[in-house]
Design an enzyme around this catalytic site. Sequence first.
Site, PDB file in Angstrom:
ATOM      1  CG  ASP A 202      -2.093   0.931   1.108  1.00  8.62           C
ATOM      2  OD1 ASP A 202      -2.121   1.706   0.143  1.00  8.62           O
ATOM      3  OD2 ASP A 202      -2.988   0.885   1.972  1.00  8.62           O
TER       4      ASP A 202
ATOM      5  CG  ASP B 291      -3.188   3.699  -3.410  1.00  6.55           C
ATOM      6  OD1 ASP B 291      -4.158   3.036  -3.819  1.00  6.55           O
ATOM      7  OD2 ASP B 291      -3.257   4.439  -2.403  1.00  6.55           O
ATOM      8  CD  GLU B 292      -5.325  -1.533  -0.877  1.00 11.13           C
ATOM      9  OE1 GLU B 292      -5.627  -2.268   0.060  1.00 11.13           O
ATOM     10  OE2 GLU B 292      -6.023  -0.553  -1.234  1.00 11.13           O
TER      11      GLU B 292
END
EC number: 2.7.7.7
Length: 459
Positions: A11, A105-106
């Site tokens: 993350d 983003d993960e």
Amino acid sequence: MRNTPTILHLDMDAFFAAVEQAAKPSLRGKPVVVGGLGPRGVVSTASYEARVYGVHSAMAMALARRLCPNAAYLTPRFGLYRQVSDTVMALLHELSPLVEPLSLDEAFVDLDAGECGERLRALPESELLAGVRQVAERLRADITAATGLTASVGLASSKLLAKIGSDAAKPDGLVLIEPGTEQDFLGPKTVRTLWGVGPATAEQLRRAGISTVAEVAEAGEAELVRLLGKAHGASLYAMATGQDDRPVVADRDVKSISVEDTFDVDLTDRVRVRAEVGRLADRCAQRLRSAGRSGRTVVLKVRRYDFTTLTRSETLRAPTDDPVVVKETAGRLIEAVDTTGGVRLLGVGVAGLADFTQEDLFAQVHEDARGEAESPDTAPVRSEPGPQPVAHLWRPGQDVTHAEYGPGWVQGSGVGRVTVRFEVPGGEPGRVRTFAVDDPLLAPSEPLPLVPGRPAEPP
């Protein structure tokens, strides 16, 4: 479930805000808030410096401004975020062919697959944990070297635990949950740590004397089913006892994003029904933004008191992820549904997903036209009401270039003026200058690439 901590969850830390800090040297180490800047805007991401003041994602932008008036408030630049995301995802694919992106983003990564898995399996058992940790630390270093940003990582034997581990590692950390220690790790955490436990479920459990994950496990599956229903109760018990055998699925094709709630008592109050639809629409839009997606079709689902289920949909003229647009569309759809007999379930979804995001389609044009003003050395503040000429809409955070001064970004605009700070990624904080909004030497431009190797936030 496997007996090695080879599921990795990555993350990126405060991703949108961190990208802006990396791209704008004058914002390094300062509070930054990214989101819709209009009167009904919502926070997408807040930097850790802004979170100190209580600002968080999904908060109304008006409240964020009250909590942290000196922050830099910027409109999103999704094109740049996707470029940085592509760099990060490429590094993950170098580790394993099994990468499951959840948003820009993960992502989950299965380290058992590919060459990385072969190397780990070749290690003596006594060195396996150290080997897994080394892989993750190298990944984090590679991401910083390539983007200048930091990431947090969780390593565990399941996706559930890896995700909780990365949350515990934030910011800029790594948590490895060794096999056999899962209950020790989960037990003290609050029930809100578990997926699917929102405020309503947490309050229901609190009334039953259950506030930690350990107390959820101690209550037993039968008691949880009695409290929450069969599906939710059984799922919660499995999570609380660390049971999760879901595989990492690469390149999954998500066709829609939706949220729904089943009510303990049928809703008969029309005002309450409208309010619940609005709340669900907000949640759905936030999931869209978290996934970096947008969609053309808003779908409303209504299950009546007699278990009959209705769906209504409206297709927009272009994809959107704007909470206001989703909420207004869902509101129109519910007005056409008769709910006088009572409603057991409501749901709001967005289908026809696109692989890009437009932060606003209908409201943003008007909101941007209102402008945001600021003094040269402070964050944007409100500007005078009334639209600027459409040809000269300058949004806070927007990339521009000037024929004499070169590249920069808009700090704010209003009263016929636009304030620009001239600086580039990786450089020093630049000077601020103000121009007429129709200055012929000033023009919008594409974002400059980030300079790798320089963290967005100081240690």
